[in-house]
Design a protein around this motif. Structure first.
Motif, PDB file in Angstrom:
ATOM      1  N   ASN A 147      -1.969   2.405  -2.604  1.00 42.27           N
ATOM      2  CA  ASN A 147      -0.850   1.003  -2.429  1.00 42.27           C
ATOM      3  C   ASN A 147      -0.012   1.253  -3.679  1.00 42.27           C
ATOM      4  O   ASN A 147       1.229   0.215  -3.785  1.00 42.27           O
ATOM      5  CB  ASN A 147      -1.253  -0.097  -2.051  1.00 42.27           C
ATOM      6  CG  ASN A 147      -1.938   0.126  -0.671  1.00 42.27           C
ATOM      7  OD1 ASN A 147      -1.348   0.160   0.452  1.00 42.27           O
ATOM      8  ND2 ASN A 147      -3.222  -0.317  -0.643  1.00 42.27           N
ATOM      9  N   SER A 149      -0.551  -3.769  -5.309  1.00 43.02           N
ATOM     10  CA  SER A 149      -2.217  -3.988  -5.507  1.00 43.02           C
ATOM     11  C   SER A 149      -2.307  -5.169  -6.365  1.00 43.02           C
ATOM     12  O   SER A 149      -3.180  -6.110  -5.964  1.00 43.02           O
ATOM     13  CB  SER A 149      -2.846  -2.767  -6.103  1.00 43.02           C
ATOM     14  OG  SER A 149      -2.724  -1.665  -5.273  1.00 43.02           O
ATOM     15  N   ASP A 183      -7.268  -5.101   1.106  1.00 39.92           N
ATOM     16  CA  ASP A 183      -6.440  -3.980   1.358  1.00 39.92           C
ATOM     17  C   ASP A 183      -5.469  -4.170   2.416  1.00 39.92           C
ATOM     18  O   ASP A 183      -4.170  -3.812   2.332  1.00 39.92           O
ATOM     19  CB  ASP A 183      -7.353  -2.657   1.889  1.00 39.92           C
ATOM     20  CG  ASP A 183      -6.394  -1.404   1.938  1.00 39.92           C
ATOM     21  OD1 ASP A 183      -5.924  -1.112   0.951  1.00 39.92           O
ATOM     22  OD2 ASP A 183      -6.159  -1.075   3.163  1.00 39.92           O
ATOM     23  N   ARG A 215      -1.396  -4.097   2.046  1.00 37.76           N
ATOM     24  CA  ARG A 215      -0.899  -3.056   3.048  1.00 37.76           C
ATOM     25  C   ARG A 215       0.203  -3.700   3.816  1.00 37.76           C
ATOM     26  O   ARG A 215       1.255  -3.095   4.030  1.00 37.76           O
ATOM     27  CB  ARG A 215      -1.992  -2.389   3.850  1.00 37.76           C
ATOM     28  CG  ARG A 215      -2.563  -1.052   3.481  1.00 37.76           C
ATOM     29  CD  ARG A 215      -1.416  -0.027   3.649  1.00 37.76           C
ATOM     30  NE  ARG A 215      -1.957   1.154   3.148  1.00 37.76           N
ATOM     31  CZ  ARG A 215      -1.092   2.267   3.170  1.00 37.76           C
ATOM     32  NH1 ARG A 215       0.068   2.283   3.632  1.00 37.76           N
ATOM     33  NH2 ARG A 215      -1.578   3.475   3.047  1.00 37.76           N
ATOM     34  N   ARG A 265       2.989  -3.983   1.355  1.00 42.23           N
ATOM     35  CA  ARG A 265       3.715  -2.726   1.075  1.00 42.23           C
ATOM     36  C   ARG A 265       4.455  -2.089   2.238  1.00 42.23           C
ATOM     37  O   ARG A 265       5.330  -1.572   2.229  1.00 42.23           O
ATOM     38  CB  ARG A 265       2.691  -1.667   0.636  1.00 42.23           C
ATOM     39  CG  ARG A 265       2.962  -0.302   0.441  1.00 42.23           C
ATOM     40  CD  ARG A 265       2.126   0.402  -0.229  1.00 42.23           C
ATOM     41  NE  ARG A 265       2.559   1.963  -0.374  1.00 42.23           N
ATOM     42  CZ  ARG A 265       3.383   2.809  -0.993  1.00 42.23           C
ATOM     43  NH1 ARG A 265       4.391   1.932  -1.664  1.00 42.23           N
ATOM     44  NH2 ARG A 265       3.390   3.903  -0.904  1.00 42.23           N
ATOM     45  N   ASP A 278       4.540   8.215   4.685  1.00 42.22           N
ATOM     46  CA  ASP A 278       3.254   7.366   4.929  1.00 42.22           C
ATOM     47  C   ASP A 278       3.602   6.344   6.349  1.00 42.22           C
ATOM     48  O   ASP A 278       2.732   6.082   6.957  1.00 42.22           O
ATOM     49  CB  ASP A 278       3.608   6.364   3.644  1.00 42.22           C
ATOM     50  CG  ASP A 278       2.210   5.441   3.411  1.00 42.22           C
ATOM     51  OD1 ASP A 278       2.499   4.603   4.411  1.00 42.22           O
ATOM     52  OD2 ASP A 278       1.506   5.569   2.811  1.00 42.22           O
ATOM     53  N   ASP A 330      -7.559   3.895   3.907  1.00 46.74           N
ATOM     54  CA  ASP A 330      -7.585   3.338   2.440  1.00 46.74           C
ATOM     55  C   ASP A 330      -9.117   3.491   2.177  1.00 46.74           C
ATOM     56  O   ASP A 330      -9.626   3.935   1.245  1.00 46.74           O
ATOM     57  CB  ASP A 330      -6.564   2.240   2.144  1.00 46.74           C
ATOM     58  CG  ASP A 330      -5.472   2.578   2.270  1.00 46.74           C
ATOM     59  OD1 ASP A 330      -4.859   3.686   2.402  1.00 46.74           O
ATOM     60  OD2 ASP A 330      -4.529   1.448   2.243  1.00 46.74           O
TER      61      ASP A 330
END
Length: 287
Positions: free
Chosen positions: A88, A93, A173, A177, A180, A200, A260
């Motif tokens: 990420n 993060s 995560d 995520r 992101r 992605d 991930d």
């Protein structure tokens, strides 16, 4: 005329050889696709008789292995933290971890989205642990000794903190995520997204049209707190288009999290590892 007949015969032979080769390849691929379908269903190569001694012995041996060999599993999972940054980026993060440390209420609101997407439920379902140990679709435990060993094994994954770790790291995560994903969607719609970031999004089932629908719902119902973007999917519109966007968003989020924080899926392991004895040989190879 003789020459023409020879040419025709040669062509017929080549065509027959061509179709024979490709028919064989097609049959192999169809067979593998059907096997993959059965893996997804959880029925591939399961014993016809779940009461057979082979099936029950296999379950007991695998439970015993988990009970005696998984004491350090959580320690071995600590590198998952590094995968957060690798997948990420440092900025997203850091923002997610900062929210965890300074604003737990906002963190919990965002982390709930991962559970709504069907992942980060390991504290209750032990999804990742079962997938890693090749046990999610084995026959049930029938006798009291078998059930007792199963209870001990399940308790082991709580006592060694592996299931809590999996649930926690996937929640972290998920928060990262979500932020992101909205960042990449905004870049996509602005025409400023890189080829890597576009790939992605596509890998997580979000094309340009779906990105536009998701972004419209985020602008209408989402929120941003201390720089962290929250999806607030429970507030999204109930129209067919909005609900389709909701399903795409959750599907992509679940796939991203399980990629991930590596959770084996159908197709990640060779087919022989799903045979009754292949499971035992490959039990910890997915790590």
């Amino acid at each position: 005329a003789i020459k023409m007949d020879e040419d025709a015969a040669a062509k017929t032979k080549d065509v027959t050889k061509y179709f024979s080769e490709h028919r064989s390849k097609a049959e192999d691929e169809i067979r593998e696709l059907m096997a993959l379908r059965d893996v997804i269903r959880g029925t591939y190569k399961l014993p016809d008789d779940p009461f057979s001694w082979q099936a029950r012995t296999l379950r007991g041996v695998m439970d015993w292995n988990n009970l005696t060999m998984m004491g350090n599993a959580t320690l071995m999972s600590l590198p998952d933290v590094g995968k957060l940054v690798l997948a990420n980026g440092a900025e997203a993060s850091f923002l997610g971890i900062q929210t965890l440390l300074t604003d737990i209420k906002t963190f919990k609101i965002s982390a709930k989205e991962a559970q709504l997407a069907g992942t980060a439920l390991d504290l209750w379902l032990q999804t990742r642990t079962l997938a890693l140990t090749m046990e999610p679709d084995l026959p049930q435990r029938y006798t009291r000794p078998e059930r007792g060993l199963g209870y001990m094994t399940n308790a082991m994954f709580i006592l060694n903190a592996l299931s809590p770790w999996n649930a926690g790291i996937k929640s972290v995560d998920g928060v990262i995520r979500i932020h992101r994903m909205f960042d990449l969607i905004e870049q996509e719609l602005a025409g400023k997204i890189s080829q890597k970031n576009r790939a992605d999004l596509r890998a997580n089932y979000i094309d340009e049209e779906m990105a536009r629908r998701i972004w419209a719902q985020f602008e209408k119902h989402g929120d941003t707190i201390n720089g962290l973007r929250l999806a607030q999917t429970q507030k999204w519109d109930k129209t067919p288009e909005a609900q389709e966007a909701l399903r795409a968003f959750r599907r992509g989020l679940a796939r991203a999290i399980d990629t991930d924080i590596v959770t084996p899926q159908a197709g990640d392991l060779p087919l022989f590892s799903y045979h009754i004895w292949g499971r035992l040989l490959m039990q910890y190879k997915s790590f």
